[in-house]
Design a protein around this motif. Structure first.
Motif, mmCIF file in Angstrom:
data_model
loop_
_atom_site.group_PDB
_atom_site.id
_atom_site.type_symbol
_atom_site.label_atom_id
_atom_site.label_comp_id
_atom_site.label_asym_id
_atom_site.label_seq_id
_atom_site.Cartn_x
_atom_site.Cartn_y
_atom_site.Cartn_z
ATOM 1 N N ALA A 9 -43.623 30.798 3.291
ATOM 2 C CA ALA A 9 -42.611 29.758 3.499
ATOM 3 C C ALA A 9 -42.410 29.478 4.975
ATOM 4 N N SER A 10 -41.962 28.259 5.226
ATOM 5 C CA SER A 10 -41.561 27.842 6.568
ATOM 6 C C SER A 10 -40.293 27.017 6.430
ATOM 7 N N SER A 11 -39.905 26.348 7.489
ATOM 8 C CA SER A 11 -38.700 25.520 7.423
ATOM 9 C C SER A 11 -38.927 24.219 6.674
ATOM 10 N N THR A 12 -40.185 23.872 6.390
ATOM 11 C CA THR A 12 -40.474 22.590 5.743
ATOM 12 C C THR A 12 -41.282 22.697 4.462
ATOM 13 N N GLN A 13 -41.748 23.889 4.100
ATOM 14 C CA GLN A 13 -42.498 24.012 2.852
ATOM 15 C C GLN A 13 -42.509 25.448 2.369
ATOM 16 N N VAL A 14 -42.797 25.587 1.061
ATOM 17 C CA VAL A 14 -42.886 26.904 0.453
ATOM 18 C C VAL A 14 -43.939 26.842 -0.641
ATOM 19 N N ALA A 15 -44.690 27.922 -0.803
ATOM 20 C CA ALA A 15 -45.735 27.969 -1.831
ATOM 21 C C ALA A 15 -45.823 29.378 -2.391
ATOM 22 N N SER A 16 -45.952 29.460 -3.702
ATOM 23 C CA SER A 16 -46.110 30.750 -4.358
ATOM 24 C C SER A 16 -47.484 31.324 -4.068
#
Length: 198
Positions: A109-116
């Motif tokens: 994750a970051s401040s603009t996206q997240v991925a499993s």
């Protein structure tokens, strides 16, 4: 013949039982509709409005066949997301024996996206009805990244945001390649302090 999609004309006031296809398109007197179902949810939603002589109208519907998500689960999710408001976080929610569970997958994750980082074949992923992710302190509306990542699935997607102020929630249903905003109260028992954006 498409192995995943059926096409129909609404010649009767009563829709038949669901086919074994993933989705059905229905042309009715009042427009074009897409219909699908899974164990916990049945939907028939309008894609386009028009008038077609000689056909019957269809009333769109959204039917949750399990209890709504309890407010305590939403509170727990918001509390977890608030711990690090500068980073998005993803949750899966599903139902077993009419009881909701939620799972925080291993993720990047970051401040603009997240991925499993979990497999799309994992049980928590395949059995999830709802995906919720946070936008931290930003507004809870889908981004172009969200639109791309959520295509091709049949489930409910929710976003929580403005965690530094009054939390907000945005909810939509993804019906494979169609998105429809829905009232979050259709699926969640929301705490009173959360603002719905739909």
């Amino acid at each position: 013949m498409n192995p995943f999609i059926d096409y129909h004309l609404a010649t009767s006031n009563n829709l038949p039982a669901y086919s074994q296809k993933l989705q059905e398109y229905w042309l009715a007197s009042n427009g074009l509709f897409v219909r699908s179902h899974r164990r916990e949810l049945e939907v028939c939603l309008q894609i386009a409005q028009t008038q077609v002589a000689g056909l019957q109208p269809i009333e769109p519907y959204f039917r949750l066949t399990v209890p709504k998500v309890k407010s305590q689960i939403i509170t727990d999710i918001i509390n977890t997301a608030t711990i690090n408001q500068e980073q998005e976080i993803l949750f899966y929610l599903g139902v077993a024996n009419n009881q909701w569970w939620f799972h925080t997958p291993l993720q990047t994750a970051s401040s603009t996206q997240v991925a499993s980082l979990e497999s799309s074949l994992s049980q928590t992923y395949t059995e999830a009805l709802v995906e919720i992710h946070s936008h931290g302190n930003l507004v809870a509306y889908p981004s172009s990244t969200d639109n791309e990542e959520e295509r091709g699935k049949f489930r409910v997607f929710a976003i929580i945001g403005t965690l530094d102020a009054t939390p907000t929630i945005y909810t939509r249903i993804g019906l494979y390649n169609h998105f429809f905003p829905i009232d979050p109260n259709l699926i969640f028992e929301l705490p009173s302090h959360i603002i719905c954006l739909n």
